[in-house]
Write an enzyme that holds these catalytic residues in place. Structure first.
Site, PDB file in Angstrom:
ATOM      1  N   GLU A  99       0.828  -1.218   0.000  1.00  0.00           N
ATOM      2  CA  GLU A  99       0.000   0.000   0.000  1.00  0.00           C
ATOM      3  C   GLU A  99       0.859   1.264   0.000  1.00  0.00           C
ATOM      4  OE1 GLU A  99      -0.442  -2.590   1.940  1.00  0.00           O
ATOM      5  OE2 GLU A  99      -2.502  -3.310   1.716  1.00  0.00           O
ATOM      6  N   LYS A 132     -17.440  -1.149   6.101  1.00  0.00           N
ATOM      7  CA  LYS A 132     -17.887  -2.153   5.141  1.00  0.00           C
ATOM      8  C   LYS A 132     -19.401  -2.163   4.967  1.00  0.00           C
ATOM      9  CE  LYS A 132     -16.548  -6.850   3.841  1.00  0.00           C
ATOM     10  NZ  LYS A 132     -15.808  -8.055   4.276  1.00  0.00           N
ATOM     11  N   PHE A 145     -11.072  -7.721  13.809  1.00  0.00           N
ATOM     12  CA  PHE A 145      -9.978  -8.142  12.933  1.00  0.00           C
ATOM     13  C   PHE A 145      -9.636  -7.018  11.939  1.00  0.00           C
ATOM     14  CE2 PHE A 145      -8.531 -10.266   8.947  1.00  0.00           C
ATOM     15  CZ  PHE A 145      -7.294 -10.663   9.434  1.00  0.00           C
ATOM     16  N   GLN A 146      -8.379  -6.710  11.836  1.00  0.00           N
ATOM     17  CA  GLN A 146      -7.855  -5.646  10.971  1.00  0.00           C
ATOM     18  C   GLN A 146      -8.517  -4.288  11.239  1.00  0.00           C
ATOM     19  OE1 GLN A 146      -7.785  -7.213   6.880  1.00  0.00           O
ATOM     20  NE2 GLN A 146      -5.700  -7.950   7.263  1.00  0.00           N
ATOM     21  N   MET A 190      24.264   9.276   1.977  1.00  0.00           N
ATOM     22  CA  MET A 190      24.136  10.579   2.627  1.00  0.00           C
ATOM     23  C   MET A 190      24.416  10.466   4.123  1.00  0.00           C
ATOM     24  SD  MET A 190      23.767  13.722   2.092  1.00  0.00           S
ATOM     25  CE  MET A 190      22.796  14.313   0.709  1.00  0.00           C
TER      26      MET A 190
END
Lengths: 91, 556
Positions: free
Chosen positions: B47, B159, B109-110, B468
């Site tokens: 993502e 959802k 969940f999630q 760097m």
């Protein structure tokens, strides 16, 4: 030093949406202002919320006023403390 | 239709053709709607890659980029990309699935409080609480993302709202027009500009974001006013390097001419820039004798770090035009000596590429790449030494052609940003210039290149170091190279070949020409792996806490 920082009281009017108060408090903290007092009044009928916050900082309060007034839900930010002339910025 | 169908239809009605994302449980109804809808979905492989692809898409075309993820880990992976968009003011709309409304707050969940997470990395964010608000919320997200100072906006959709039965309607999301700059402020600016004998035009990323018309107007203004100019990292491309009075990038790794001249200026005309610490060095020593005229679209930037004698808040294109007209009415102070000084400093401090030896000198290679690329190419770089070398040694004629993570400094930005840019500018040659550290940060996006057969070119400068950080360890940490040696890097060309991407390695100066030719002329994706000297540093360098004229030019 925080103990020497000037205190300012700010009146904020905003739309009462999820996370509006968190957003305001996050900006106050992150931009370098300590929260000293807070009062919140929300009105369910018109989905508005009004806050009075007293903050302390070495930084000019107008910088915080600018940042708060930039938040999408905020409609007005007014500095109401006695030390400062009232300023009003429309968001 | 369902809420999910409404999401996809609204996106299509708003003109969105491409979105970047990754499916998962709480966003499955939207993915089902994508399957039957009119918006192309590009599957990235993390993502974060999707969010950064949306950023690259947006920056290369100056329009909104869209990314999509599921709840929980999908949303947390988006966060870095949103923070990148936030700090570089990039218009991105992120849509996340959320667990069903009754489950919010139950540690389902999630489930993660994505609205809470989003607060510090978005311009605004929404949790859709009522299905009837879904379309209006999406439209508002687009309006907010591109109005005023652009930025990322997140819409979190539970959802149950995705599966709710809804009626959709025609959608629109026009950016709110910027207000016009006040006449009195412009008059004050004119007064300061007329009296200045050593003015500098300090140009940031805000000009490009104000649109091509603002870029054109700024160029007119620079021509007409004859004021020497400098740009920030994000302002690169706004003024062409070929201009006699344009001194290039200012700041920590800016040009010597820009850093010397800005320090001596008596007036800064700031356009869409914000006095970032990488620009100013020690803030109270930056251009110490200069008054400030500051154009910005965000009132918070006026006076945030440096007092502005005149703040010019509002529409930049119109403001520059009016300012130019007012200046033309009456001549100001004679700038001839100051202009001559600019030309002299620019000439005296040109980059040199005559480094002896057989090894590859990265600045020279990037200069050669810049000369070979077609006119309208896009370069997306990562973060570190190579990023600064791109900024210093490649030339850009539009700000939309140089994609660099300026504010957040996101290693791993370049590859997904290049993928996004390839979609918004399908006919452009898109090159990701990266380093061996940054490349591995989002290397999974090679899978996206393979999946869609994208012709993204990759130039990997490999010093087997986090260069760097190594440079700073050498200069400021007494040579203690803590965790910056990457001599165990993978075989990059072999790695690319596993994704069906052709490539080769070059190590010597006499291989550069053929290597770059192979890269630029390949029809598909290509990886040019370039071994460079681990000891090479980026110069000049304004050390931390120093003023801009105190540039280091060697490690001695």
């Amino acid at each position: 030093m925080i103990s020497q920082a000037q205190q300012h009281t700010i009146s904020i009017e905003a739309q009462d949406r999820p996370a509006t108060v968190e957003r305001l408090l996050r900006v106050i903290r992150h931009r370098g202002y300590r929260l000293c007092r807070m009062a919140v009044e929300s009105s369910q009928e018109d989905e508005r919320i009004a806050l009075s916050v007293t903050v302390a900082s070495d930084k000019p309060v107008v910088l915080l006023q600018n940042q708060l007034s930039k938040l999408v839900d905020v409609s007005s930010v007014e500095i109401t403390s006695a030390e400062t002339n009232p300023l009003r910025i429309s968001a | 239709m369902t809420g999910a169908d409404l999401v996809v239809q609204t996106l299509a009605n708003l003109g969105v053709k491409t979105i970047f994302g990754y499916p998962g449980g709480a966003i499955m109804p939207v993915y089902d709607a994508i399957h039957r809808g009119d918006v192309d979905h590009i599957l990235c492989r993390n993502e974060q890659g999707a969010a950064l692809a949306a950023v690259g898409f947006a920056r290369a075309c100056n329009d909104v980029g869209v990314c999509l993820a599921t709840s929980g880990p999908g949303a947390t992976n988006l966060i870095t990309g949103l923070a990148d968009a936030m700090l570089d003011s990039v218009p991105v709309v992120a849509i996340t699935g959320q667990v069903a409304s009754p489950l919010i707050g139950t540690d389902a969940f999630q489930e993660v409080d994505v609205l809470g997470l989003s607060l510090s990395v978005t311009k605004h964010s929404f949790l859709v609480e009522d299905a009837s608000e879904l379309q209006a919320t999406l439209e508002e997200a687009f309006v907010l993302a591109k109005s005023g100072r652009p930025g990322p906006v997140l819409v979190d959709i539970p959802k149950d709202i995705q599966v709710a039965s809804l009626l959709g309607g025609p959608a629109s999301a026009e950016a709110e027009p910027a207000e016009l700059i006040e006449e009195v402020a412009l008059e004050q600016a004119v007064e300061l500009i007329r009296n200045a004998t050593q003015p500098i035009l300090y140009v940031g990323g805000g000009v490009g974001m104000a649109g091509p018309a603002a870029v054109a107007e700024l160029r007119n203004f620079a021509d007409q006013a004859g004021i020497p100019s400098i740009v920030t990292l994000k302002g690169i491309g706004t003024l062409e390097d070929s201009r006699d009075l344009h001194l290039g990038m200012v700041g920590m790794h800016g040009t010597k001419a820009a850093n010397l001249m800005v320090q001596e200026s008596d007036l800064l005309i700031v356009a869409g820039a914000r006095f970032d610490d990488r620009v100013t060095g020690k803030l109270d020593t930056f251009a110490p004798n200069a008054s400030v005229v500051h154009f910005d679209i965000d009132h918070c930037e006026i006076g945030k770090l440096r007092h502005a004698h005149v703040g010019l808040l509002g529409d930049l294109t119109d403001g520059l035009k009016r300012l130019g007209e007012k200046l033309a009415e009456q001549s100001g102070a004679d700038l001839t000596a100051w202009q001559q000084r600019a030309v002299t400093e620019k000439t005296n401090h040109q980059w040199r590429y005559d480094k002896p030896g057989e090894s590859i000198y990265a600045p020279k290679l990037l200069k050669q790449l810049s000369d070979q690329l077609p006119e309208d190419s896009v370069v997306a770089c990562d973060v570190g030494q190579h990023q600064m070398w791109v900024a210093q040694h490649m030339s850009f004629t539009q700000p939309y052609n140089h994609l660099s993570s300026g504010g957040l400094g996101t290693m791993g930005f370049g590859l997904p940003a290049a993928i996004g840019a390839q979609y918004s500018r399908p006919n452009a040659c898109v090159v990701n210039v990266t380093g061996d550290g940054s490349f591995m940060m989002n290397v999974q996006e090679l899978g996206t290149i393979r999946r869609y057969g994208l012709p993204v070119k990759i130039l990997l400068l490999d010093n087997e170091r986090l260069g760097m950080v190594r440079q700073w360890q050498q200069l400021f940490f007494e040579g203690r190279f803590s965790e910056t040696i990457l001599s165990d890097n993978p075989e990059f060309v072999t790695l690319a070949s596993a994704f069906g991407i052709a490539g080769r390695t070059i190590t010597r100066d006499d291989e550069i020409e053929q290597g770059l030719s192979d890269l630029v002329n390949s029809t598909g994706s290509y990886l040019l792996h370039v071994r460079i000297d681990a000891e090479e540093n980026v110069w000049p360098l304004v050390p931390p806490g120093a003023a801009n004229q105190q540039m280091m030019e060697t490690a001695e």
